[in-house]
Motif scaffolding. Structure first.
Motif, PDB file in Angstrom:
ATOM      1  N   GLN A  20       0.821  -1.209   0.000  1.00 44.51           N
ATOM      2  CA  GLN A  20       0.000   0.000   0.000  1.00 44.51           C
ATOM      3  C   GLN A  20       0.856   1.261   0.000  1.00 44.51           C
ATOM      4  O   GLN A  20       0.495   2.261  -0.611  1.00 44.51           O
ATOM      5  N   SER A  21       2.005   1.208   0.659  1.00 38.63           N
ATOM      6  CA  SER A  21       2.852   2.398   0.722  1.00 38.63           C
ATOM      7  C   SER A  21       3.735   2.527  -0.511  1.00 38.63           C
ATOM      8  O   SER A  21       4.356   3.557  -0.731  1.00 38.63           O
ATOM      9  N   GLY A  22       3.825   1.467  -1.306  1.00 38.14           N
ATOM     10  CA  GLY A  22       4.609   1.527  -2.528  1.00 38.14           C
ATOM     11  C   GLY A  22       6.087   1.205  -2.340  1.00 38.14           C
ATOM     12  O   GLY A  22       6.909   1.507  -3.203  1.00 38.14           O
ATOM     13  N   GLU A  23       6.469   0.609  -1.207  1.00 40.45           N
ATOM     14  CA  GLU A  23       7.871   0.223  -1.002  1.00 40.45           C
ATOM     15  C   GLU A  23       8.212  -0.922  -1.948  1.00 40.45           C
ATOM     16  O   GLU A  23       7.627  -1.985  -1.894  1.00 40.45           O
ATOM     17  N   GLY A  24       9.158  -0.685  -2.797  1.00 44.53           N
ATOM     18  CA  GLY A  24       9.521  -1.708  -3.767  1.00 44.53           C
ATOM     19  C   GLY A  24      10.883  -2.318  -3.524  1.00 44.53           C
ATOM     20  O   GLY A  24      11.287  -3.217  -4.244  1.00 44.53           O
ATOM     21  N   ASP A  25      11.616  -1.853  -2.518  1.00 45.24           N
ATOM     22  CA  ASP A  25      12.981  -2.339  -2.312  1.00 45.24           C
ATOM     23  C   ASP A  25      13.082  -3.446  -1.270  1.00 45.24           C
ATOM     24  O   ASP A  25      14.159  -3.803  -0.849  1.00 45.24           O
ATOM     25  N   HIS A  26      11.956  -4.017  -0.854  1.00 47.53           N
ATOM     26  CA  HIS A  26      11.986  -5.103   0.127  1.00 47.53           C
ATOM     27  C   HIS A  26      12.313  -6.415  -0.577  1.00 47.53           C
ATOM     28  O   HIS A  26      11.794  -6.718  -1.639  1.00 47.53           O
ATOM     29  N   HIS A  27      13.188  -7.191   0.036  1.00 42.33           N
ATOM     30  CA  HIS A  27      13.545  -8.506  -0.493  1.00 42.33           C
ATOM     31  C   HIS A  27      12.930  -9.559   0.411  1.00 42.33           C
ATOM     32  O   HIS A  27      13.179  -9.567   1.613  1.00 42.33           O
ATOM     33  N   GLU A  28      12.134 -10.432  -0.166  1.00 41.59           N
ATOM     34  CA  GLU A  28      11.472 -11.477   0.617  1.00 41.59           C
ATOM     35  C   GLU A  28      12.508 -12.347   1.309  1.00 41.59           C
ATOM     36  O   GLU A  28      13.502 -12.726   0.721  1.00 41.59           O
ATOM     37  N   GLY A  29      12.253 -12.639   2.579  1.00 41.26           N
ATOM     38  CA  GLY A  29      13.188 -13.448   3.359  1.00 41.26           C
ATOM     39  C   GLY A  29      14.114 -12.613   4.224  1.00 41.26           C
ATOM     40  O   GLY A  29      14.688 -13.118   5.169  1.00 41.26           O
ATOM     41  N   LEU A  30      14.265 -11.338   3.904  1.00 36.72           N
ATOM     42  CA  LEU A  30      15.068 -10.445   4.744  1.00 36.72           C
ATOM     43  C   LEU A  30      14.116  -9.711   5.666  1.00 36.72           C
ATOM     44  O   LEU A  30      13.165  -9.085   5.218  1.00 36.72           O
ATOM     45  N   SER A  31      14.371  -9.808   6.949  1.00 36.32           N
ATOM     46  CA  SER A  31      13.467  -9.228   7.922  1.00 36.32           C
ATOM     47  C   SER A  31      14.178  -8.165   8.743  1.00 36.32           C
ATOM     48  O   SER A  31      15.362  -8.276   9.046  1.00 36.32           O
ATOM     49  N   SER A  32      13.439  -7.152   9.107  1.00 38.86           N
ATOM     50  CA  SER A  32      13.990  -6.115   9.970  1.00 38.86           C
ATOM     51  C   SER A  32      13.573  -6.343  11.422  1.00 38.86           C
ATOM     52  O   SER A  32      13.842  -5.512  12.278  1.00 38.86           O
ATOM     53  N   ASP A  33      12.915  -7.476  11.697  1.00 44.29           N
ATOM     54  CA  ASP A  33      12.450  -7.765  13.057  1.00 44.29           C
ATOM     55  C   ASP A  33      13.600  -7.829  14.053  1.00 44.29           C
ATOM     56  O   ASP A  33      13.435  -7.515  15.214  1.00 44.29           O
ATOM     57  N   GLU A  34      14.774  -8.259  13.599  1.00 38.33           N
ATOM     58  CA  GLU A  34      15.893  -8.453  14.515  1.00 38.33           C
ATOM     59  C   GLU A  34      16.865  -7.285  14.509  1.00 38.33           C
ATOM     60  O   GLU A  34      17.883  -7.336  15.174  1.00 38.33           O
ATOM     61  N   GLU A  35      16.586  -6.239  13.774  1.00 39.62           N
ATOM     62  CA  GLU A  35      17.456  -5.073  13.766  1.00 39.62           C
ATOM     63  C   GLU A  35      17.328  -4.333  15.087  1.00 39.62           C
ATOM     64  O   GLU A  35      16.258  -4.221  15.662  1.00 39.62           O
TER      65      GLU A  35
END
Length: 142
Positions: A20-35
Motif C-alpha cells: 500500500q505504501s509503494g515500497e519496492g525495495d523489500h527482499h522477501e526473506g530479509l526481515s527487519s524484526d531483529e534489527e
C-alpha cells in the motif's frame, strides 16, 4: 499456539502495508524484526565497553609471571626439563588446559570473528606460546 498464527499474520500485515505504501525495495526473506534500534546499539556498546574495561583490571594485582601464558608455560617447561619424573607424576598435560582456561577467556573477551579486521586465533600470542610449548613437549617425548 501463538507461534503458528502470530508470525505469518504479522508478515502478511507488513507485506500489505509495504504494498500500500509503494515500497519496492523489500527482499522477501530479509526481515527487519531483529534489527536493533539506535538506543539498543548504544546500550550494547556501553555495556561492551564496561566489560572490556573490567577485563583489563582482572589481573592488575597479579605478578606478571603468573598472568602471562608464555611465562607460565616456560615455568612448566623448566619443571619438565629439571624434574621429569615429578612433572610426569603430576599429570601436567591434563592440568594445563584447566590452568590456562581463565587466562585464555580474558584474552578472548574482545575477540570477535564477525568483525572485518579480526585477528585469527593462530596469530594471537597466547596461541603461538601454546603451540611452541606443545612442539617442545613432542620433541622431548620423542
Amino acid at each position: 499456539d501463538n507461534s503458528s498464527g502470530f508470525i505469518p499474520k504479522c508478515r502478511t500485515c507488513r507485506r500489505q502495508a509495504r504494498e500500500q505504501s509503494g515500497e519496492g525495495d523489500h527482499h522477501e526473506g530479509l526481515s527487519s524484526d531483529e534489527e536493533l534500534t539506535p538506543t539498543e546499539v548504544d546500550e550494547f556498546q556501553k555495556s561492551r565497553d564496561n566489560v572490556l574495561e573490567d577485563s583489563r583490571k582482572i589481573f592488575e594485582d597479579v605478578h606478571a609471571d603468573f598472568c602471562d601464558i608464555r611465562k607460565i608455560l616456560l615455568k612448566f617447561q623448566e619443571w619438565k626439563e629439571k624434574l621429569p619424573d615429578s612433572y610426569c607424576d603430576a599429570y601436567i598435560s591434563f592440568c594445563l588446559p584447566k590452568l590456562l582456561n581463565p587466562l585464555l577467556r580474558v584474552q578472548l573477551i574482545s575477540w570477535n570473528p564477525l568483525e572485518q579486521n579480526f585477528t585469527e586465533l593462530e596469530e594471537m600470542p597466547w596461541f603461538r606460546a601454546i603451540e611452541e610449548f606443545s612442539d617442545a613437549e613432542n620433541v622431548s617425548e620423542s
